[in-house]
Design a protein around this motif. Structure first.
Motif, short mmCIF file in Angstrom:
data_model
loop_
_atom_site.label_atom_id
_atom_site.label_comp_id
_atom_site.label_asym_id
_atom_site.label_seq_id
_atom_site.Cartn_x
_atom_site.Cartn_y
_atom_site.Cartn_z
N TYR A 75 25.39 -14.07 3.44
CA TYR A 75 24.42 -14.36 4.50
C TYR A 75 24.57 -15.74 5.14
CZ TYR A 75 22.05 -10.01 3.54
OH TYR A 75 21.76 -8.67 3.42
N ALA A 76 25.36 -16.61 4.54
CA ALA A 76 25.53 -17.95 5.08
C ALA A 76 26.29 -17.93 6.40
CB ALA A 76 26.25 -18.83 4.07
N VAL A 77 25.99 -18.91 7.21
CA VAL A 77 26.62 -19.07 8.51
C VAL A 77 27.61 -20.23 8.40
CG1 VAL A 77 26.18 -19.63 10.93
CG2 VAL A 77 24.52 -18.27 9.64
N PRO A 78 28.87 -20.05 8.82
CA PRO A 78 29.83 -21.15 8.75
C PRO A 78 29.40 -22.29 9.67
CG PRO A 78 30.89 -19.11 9.53
CD PRO A 78 29.44 -18.83 9.39
N ASP A 79 29.55 -23.51 9.17
CA ASP A 79 29.19 -24.69 9.96
C ASP A 79 30.20 -25.79 9.65
OD1 ASP A 79 27.46 -26.25 11.69
OD2 ASP A 79 26.85 -27.32 9.88
N GLY A 80 31.31 -25.76 10.35
CA GLY A 80 32.37 -26.74 10.08
C GLY A 80 33.00 -26.48 8.72
N LYS A 81 32.92 -27.48 7.86
CA LYS A 81 33.51 -27.36 6.52
C LYS A 81 32.61 -26.61 5.55
CE LYS A 81 36.16 -31.64 6.76
NZ LYS A 81 36.36 -32.96 6.19
N ALA A 82 31.32 -26.57 5.84
CA ALA A 82 30.36 -25.96 4.91
C ALA A 82 29.81 -24.65 5.47
CB ALA A 82 29.21 -26.94 4.66
N ALA A 83 29.11 -23.95 4.61
CA ALA A 83 28.37 -22.76 5.02
C ALA A 83 26.90 -23.06 4.75
CB ALA A 83 28.82 -21.55 4.21
N ARG A 87 17.23 -20.05 8.83
CA ARG A 87 15.98 -19.29 8.66
C ARG A 87 16.21 -17.81 8.99
NH1 ARG A 87 14.28 -24.39 9.88
NH2 ARG A 87 12.39 -25.11 8.84
N GLY A 88 16.96 -17.57 10.05
CA GLY A 88 17.26 -16.19 10.46
C GLY A 88 18.06 -15.44 9.40
N ALA A 89 19.04 -16.13 8.82
CA ALA A 89 19.86 -15.50 7.77
C ALA A 89 19.01 -15.21 6.54
CB ALA A 89 21.03 -16.40 7.40
N LEU A 90 18.13 -16.15 6.19
CA LEU A 90 17.25 -15.93 5.04
C LEU A 90 16.29 -14.77 5.32
CD1 LEU A 90 16.33 -16.73 2.22
CD2 LEU A 90 14.83 -18.46 3.27
N ARG A 91 15.78 -14.70 6.54
CA ARG A 91 14.89 -13.59 6.93
C ARG A 91 15.63 -12.25 6.76
NH1 ARG A 91 13.67 -15.54 11.36
NH2 ARG A 91 11.72 -16.50 10.70
N SER A 92 16.88 -12.19 7.20
CA SER A 92 17.68 -10.96 7.06
C SER A 92 17.88 -10.61 5.60
CB SER A 92 19.05 -11.14 7.73
OG SER A 92 18.91 -11.25 9.11
N LEU A 93 18.23 -11.60 4.79
CA LEU A 93 18.45 -11.36 3.36
C LEU A 93 17.18 -10.83 2.70
CD1 LEU A 93 19.96 -11.55 0.64
CD2 LEU A 93 19.28 -13.96 0.56
N LEU A 94 16.07 -11.51 2.93
CA LEU A 94 14.81 -11.11 2.29
C LEU A 94 14.36 -9.73 2.76
CD1 LEU A 94 12.85 -14.49 2.32
CD2 LEU A 94 14.12 -13.45 0.42
N ILE A 117 10.13 -17.91 3.54
CA ILE A 117 11.03 -18.74 4.36
C ILE A 117 10.44 -20.14 4.50
CG2 ILE A 117 11.98 -19.06 6.69
CD1 ILE A 117 12.06 -15.92 6.83
N HIS A 118 9.15 -20.21 4.76
CA HIS A 118 8.48 -21.51 4.88
C HIS A 118 8.61 -22.31 3.58
CE1 HIS A 118 5.66 -24.47 6.39
NE2 HIS A 118 5.00 -24.38 5.25
N SER A 119 8.44 -21.65 2.43
CA SER A 119 8.55 -22.37 1.16
C SER A 119 9.97 -22.83 0.90
CB SER A 119 8.03 -21.52 0.00
OG SER A 119 8.98 -20.59 -0.44
N CYS A 120 10.95 -22.03 1.27
CA CYS A 120 12.36 -22.41 1.08
C CYS A 120 12.71 -23.63 1.93
CB CYS A 120 13.27 -21.24 1.42
SG CYS A 120 15.03 -21.59 1.21
N PHE A 121 12.20 -23.67 3.15
CA PHE A 121 12.54 -24.74 4.07
C PHE A 121 11.53 -25.88 4.06
CE2 PHE A 121 15.49 -21.61 5.52
CZ PHE A 121 16.52 -22.32 6.13
N HIS A 122 10.61 -25.86 3.09
CA HIS A 122 9.60 -26.91 3.00
C HIS A 122 10.28 -28.28 2.82
CE1 HIS A 122 5.74 -28.74 2.19
NE2 HIS A 122 6.27 -29.35 1.13
N GLY A 123 9.95 -29.20 3.69
CA GLY A 123 10.52 -30.54 3.62
C GLY A 123 11.92 -30.66 4.20
N GLU A 132 23.21 -25.39 -2.55
CA GLU A 132 22.46 -25.91 -3.70
C GLU A 132 20.95 -25.81 -3.48
OE1 GLU A 132 22.03 -26.41 -7.30
OE2 GLU A 132 24.09 -26.32 -6.56
N LYS A 133 20.49 -26.11 -2.29
CA LYS A 133 19.06 -25.99 -1.96
C LYS A 133 18.62 -24.52 -2.04
CE LYS A 133 15.03 -26.83 0.15
NZ LYS A 133 13.85 -26.95 -0.65
N PHE A 134 19.45 -23.63 -1.53
CA PHE A 134 19.19 -22.19 -1.57
C PHE A 134 19.09 -21.70 -3.02
CE2 PHE A 134 21.11 -17.85 -1.63
CZ PHE A 134 20.14 -17.18 -0.90
N LEU A 135 20.06 -22.11 -3.85
CA LEU A 135 20.06 -21.69 -5.26
C LEU A 135 18.85 -22.26 -6.00
CD1 LEU A 135 23.85 -22.13 -6.14
CD2 LEU A 135 22.63 -20.00 -5.60
#
Length: 167
Positions: A75-83, A87-94, A117-123, A132-135
């Protein structure tokens, strides 16, 4: 559906070779039927491969951490060197994952997904989060996915035996 059917046949064929007698001959048929019930309720003959993969990962016998990492990869979106997970990807996964308990009548409302989604992205100030934040968020056992670690624990203890006798 045909593509997923082919992938399932190949998957179960490999498992049959590795563990003879362990796989029901109708495993592909049963699994495809379950996936269609979850992701093709209108009978269009179309199931998103990513949705099917999420269900197979969730229902696999792998560890929770391995499942969580696999969800990120799908579900991750590529962003340069990282994935990153947006919020949209998390919504799709959930949404995809919540079709699993929904099949047995334990559905979650759309607001449950939005609260998660709000709790995952809190702060979080960015529009996406790193693995790592996702895990870390998944390890906190968010209510919307509480069924997943519960099923894992039940499965992990299924084969445990002890010497004590019950009266």
């Amino acid at each position: 559906v045909q593509q997923i059917s082919g992938m399932l046949m190949e998957l179960f064929q490999r498992v049959r070779l590795e563990k003879p007698g362990q796989v029901d001959p109708r495993a592909t048929e049963f699994t495809l039927s379950l996936l269609a019930a979850m992701y093709d309720r209108s009978g269009t003959g179309y199931i998103k491969t990513r949705s099917a993969a999420a269900a197979l990962i969730a229902l696999s016998g792998d560890t929770l951490l391995a499942k969580y990492r696999a969800f990120f990869q799908f579900y991750a979106v590529p962003d340069g060197k990282a994935a990153l997970i947006t919020r949209g990807a998390l919504r799709s996964l959930l949404t995809d994952l919540n079709q699993i308990p929904a099949i047995v009548g334990e559905s979650c409302t759309l607001s449950c997904v939005e609260i998660a989604i709000h709790s995952c992205f809190h702060g979080v100030l960015n529009s996406a989060i790193v693995e790592e934040k996702f895990l870390s968020w998944l390890r906190s056992e968010p209510a919307v996915l509480l069924w997943l670690p519960t099923c894992y624990r039940l499965s992990a203890t299924e084969m445990v035996s002890h010497q004590a006798r019950c009266r």
